[in-house]
Design an enzyme around this catalytic site. Structure first.
Site, PDB file in Angstrom:
ATOM      1  N   ASP A 161      23.821   3.980 -37.175  1.00  0.00           N
ATOM      2  CA  ASP A 161      24.038   4.664 -38.460  1.00  0.00           C
ATOM      3  C   ASP A 161      24.232   3.648 -39.585  1.00  0.00           C
ATOM      4  O   ASP A 161      23.623   3.736 -40.647  1.00  0.00           O
ATOM      5  CB  ASP A 161      25.270   5.582 -38.396  1.00  0.00           C
ATOM      6  CG  ASP A 161      24.980   6.881 -37.649  1.00  0.00           C
ATOM      7  OD1 ASP A 161      23.834   7.029 -37.184  1.00  0.00           O
ATOM      8  OD2 ASP A 161      25.883   7.713 -37.506  1.00  0.00           O
ATOM      9  N   THR A 165      25.279  13.188 -41.763  1.00  0.00           N
ATOM     10  CA  THR A 165      24.888  14.399 -41.026  1.00  0.00           C
ATOM     11  C   THR A 165      25.980  15.466 -41.089  1.00  0.00           C
ATOM     12  O   THR A 165      25.691  16.629 -41.326  1.00  0.00           O
ATOM     13  CB  THR A 165      24.582  14.061 -39.550  1.00  0.00           C
ATOM     14  OG1 THR A 165      25.649  13.261 -39.028  1.00  0.00           O
ATOM     15  CG2 THR A 165      23.290  13.292 -39.415  1.00  0.00           C
ATOM     16  N   THR A 166      27.234  15.045 -40.904  1.00  0.00           N
ATOM     17  CA  THR A 166      28.347  16.008 -40.959  1.00  0.00           C
ATOM     18  C   THR A 166      28.459  16.587 -42.367  1.00  0.00           C
ATOM     19  O   THR A 166      28.635  17.794 -42.548  1.00  0.00           O
ATOM     20  CB  THR A 166      29.669  15.326 -40.549  1.00  0.00           C
ATOM     21  OG1 THR A 166      29.475  14.687 -39.287  1.00  0.00           O
ATOM     22  CG2 THR A 166      30.795  16.326 -40.437  1.00  0.00           C
ATOM     23  N   ASP A 174      30.031  11.592 -34.449  1.00  0.00           N
ATOM     24  CA  ASP A 174      28.777  11.578 -35.203  1.00  0.00           C
ATOM     25  C   ASP A 174      28.177  12.980 -35.191  1.00  0.00           C
ATOM     26  O   ASP A 174      27.861  13.517 -34.123  1.00  0.00           O
ATOM     27  CB  ASP A 174      27.817  10.565 -34.562  1.00  0.00           C
ATOM     28  CG  ASP A 174      26.464  10.539 -35.254  1.00  0.00           C
ATOM     29  OD1 ASP A 174      26.446  10.306 -36.465  1.00  0.00           O
ATOM     30  OD2 ASP A 174      25.445  10.782 -34.592  1.00  0.00           O
TER      31      ASP A 174
END
Length: 546
Positions: free
Chosen positions: A390, A96-97, A63
């Site tokens: 998530d 997020t990545t 994550d």
């Protein structure tokens, strides 16, 4: 030295300064390094990172937000990129990545333009024009969510690539059930509060034993062994004051001169507790969940009346219990009546692993539910918890927004094509920046292909060919390592996640591009004699004279 005068130093001793192209290059390199650190975690076939902190605690995760939060980043620009991941995580819970990788690539493409002599402001303006156009195109590409099947596919896509063992198929159905349970409809629009879904975790057992409880799990046991372990048709009282005798605010002493009065004093205390318990009994409650303490004598009388009681329940759990059971929180026992009680089919104490927990189940139409995660080890359970958090957020925003996009790099491939044709209509130097933006978007399908062990160049060529034929839903099929229609195989991304990832990546990239001077001050050690460093006026750490 100016015109024979002495140099003038304006910054503190020890201050370092980077200016112009050197500052820009350092900043862009730092941003690219952060993007590179998380790039291999992108997609369902991304790898995990092991993070070991200073005291030896281990986190294994892919994550992006978790990895960047745990990395001890010191460079100021790198910290700005970490903030992008945090903002993405806070706003939409996933992507997020993607946002960090895009920010790094936007800066990499901008670097090439800077070397060609394009001004940073022109690049920033071009990027802003491009992202505004990209948002319009996203709205055009997005489709409506038709049913729970689509939500399940969104959850499945969000969970893909997470280290969740064999329980993935069961988990995404469980997530959609939980979100549907707590969703509230007003004027044909849904609102979902993800915090109404409580996640508890216990290591030991298999991932397949993870369960959704249409009620709540509280990590507390009953306060007295003589209390019943199971209460059917529970009438629940939520009390947020202590079932104890309050200590006075002022210090007071009680002097008893007659020994026979000692027993009277103790009896009076017992009577107070008896009265408290009788008020609870009179209301019809057979389960008491108390936010504060319960005195030993009160515990005894509650057990005698067959009332199940739990003490020191967290405030957040009390609020969720109110949502789940329909009970109202009571501060003063005198106010407690049947109208304040909540209901559940069953309240029972169960042993999970080494701990005893209280299960409040069978609530009718609960607006707060629990998911109890099981897994082989603490690290597995913690990663499942991160993955579920998530996925719950992603399903919740999809339920609210009602819009989905094709996943697997299909959106980025289509946007890249559309933004290129938009660039031609803009003209001027901004056109170069808009083209760079379009090229940067290709980093997502390229990285996805690399992480899946596919040839990234061949994959990009195939994607481009399909998208030029107007097959806008074509992305990377990771099951067969080829390109195919994402809607056909059920790989969906929420519109809100993609939109926010693009916005936050462009915001931070343009902010970094506009920095041409980095002045970093260091705390100087006090000089002998306590003169505050006045003695060291000579060396200013490479500062030019003014």
């Amino acid at each position: 030295m100016l015109n024979g005068q002495m140099p003038i130093f304006i910054l503190k001793e020890g201050t370092s300064r980077d200016q112009g192209k050197n500052a820009q290059k350092n900043n862009i390199d730092a941003a690219k390094a952060i993007a590179e650190a998380v790039r291999t975690t992108l997609g369902p076939k991304g790898m995990d990172k092991m993070l070991v902190d200073s005291i030896g605690d281990i986190i294994i995760s892919n994550d992006g937000a978790t990895i960047l939060k745990e990395m001890d980043v010191d460079h100021p620009t790198a910290k700005m990129i970490v903030e992008v991941a945090k903002s993405q995580d806070t706003a939409v819970g996933d992507g997020t990545t993607t946002s960090v990788v895009l920010a790094g690539e936007f800066l990499k493409q901008a670097e090439e333009l800077l070397e060609q002599g394009v001004h940073p402001t022109v690049i920033a303006n071009g990027y802003r024009l491009a992202v505004n156009q990209a948002k319009k195109e996203l709205d055009a590409i997005a489709k409506d969510v038709k049913d729970d099947k689509s939500l399940e596919q969104v959850a499945r896509t969000a969970l893909s690539g997470k280290n969740i063992g064999l329980g993935g198929d069961m988990l995404y159905k469980l997530i959609v059930k939980a979100v549907n349970a707590v969703a509230e409809e007003k004027n044909h629009k849904f609102t979902v509060e993800p915090s109404s879904i409580k996640i508890d975790k216990k290591s030991g057992g298999s991932v397949n034993e993870t369960e959704l409880i249409m009620g709540l799990v509280i990590d507390k046991e009953k306060v007295h062994s003589k209390m019943p372990s199971v209460v059917n048709d529970a009438k629940i009282a939520l009390i947020d004051s202590a079932l104890e005798i309050k200590k006075t605010e002022i210090e007071a002493k009680v002097q008893i001169s007659d020994p026979s009065k000692i027993q009277d004093f103790l009896d009076q205390e017992v009577d107070t507790f008896k009265e408290m318990v009788s008020k609870i009994k009179k209301s019809g409650a057979n389960v008491v969940l108390c936010q504060k303490g319960i005195d030993d004598i009160a515990q005894h009388y509650l057990a005698k009346e067959g009332i199940y009681a739990v003490r020191r329940v967290k405030k957040s759990d009390m609020e969720k219990l109110a949502k789940a059971t329909g009970a109202k929180l009571v501060t003063n026992l005198d106010d407690l009546s049947a109208s304040y009680l909540g209901s559940a089919k069953k309240v029972e104490e169960k042993k999970i692993g080494d701990d005893r927990m209280t299960f409040v189940t069978g609530c009718s139409n609960p607006k707060a539910v629990s998911i109890l995660i099981r897994g082989g080890t603490e690290h597995v359970v913690s990663e499942i918890e991160r993955a579920l958090n998530d996925a719950i957020r992603v399903v919740a925003i999809t339920k609210e927004d009602g819009k989905i996009l094709p996943g697997g790099g299909a959106v980025e491939s289509e946007l890249s094509l559309r933004i290129r044709s938009y660039a031609a209509s803009v003209g001027g130097r901004e056109q170069l920046a808009i083209d760079a933006f379009a090229k940067a978007l290709e980093v997502i399908p390229r990285t996805l292909a690399e992480n899946a062990g596919m040839d990234p160049i061949n994959t990009l060529i195939q994607l481009k060919a399909e998208h030029e034929k107007k097959n806008i839903n074509t992305g990377i099929n990771f099951s067969d390592n080829k390109v195919s229609d994402m809607y056909a195989i059920g790989v969906f991304d929420p519109l809100k996640v993609k939109r926010h990832a693009l916005e936050s990546a462009v915001e931070v990239a343009t902010m970094i591009l506009r920095i041409d001077d980095v002045i970093a001050s260091k705390k100087s050690a006090p000089s002998p004699g306590g003169q505050g460093g006045m003695g060291g006026m000579g060396g200013m750490g490479g500062m030019p004279p003014y």
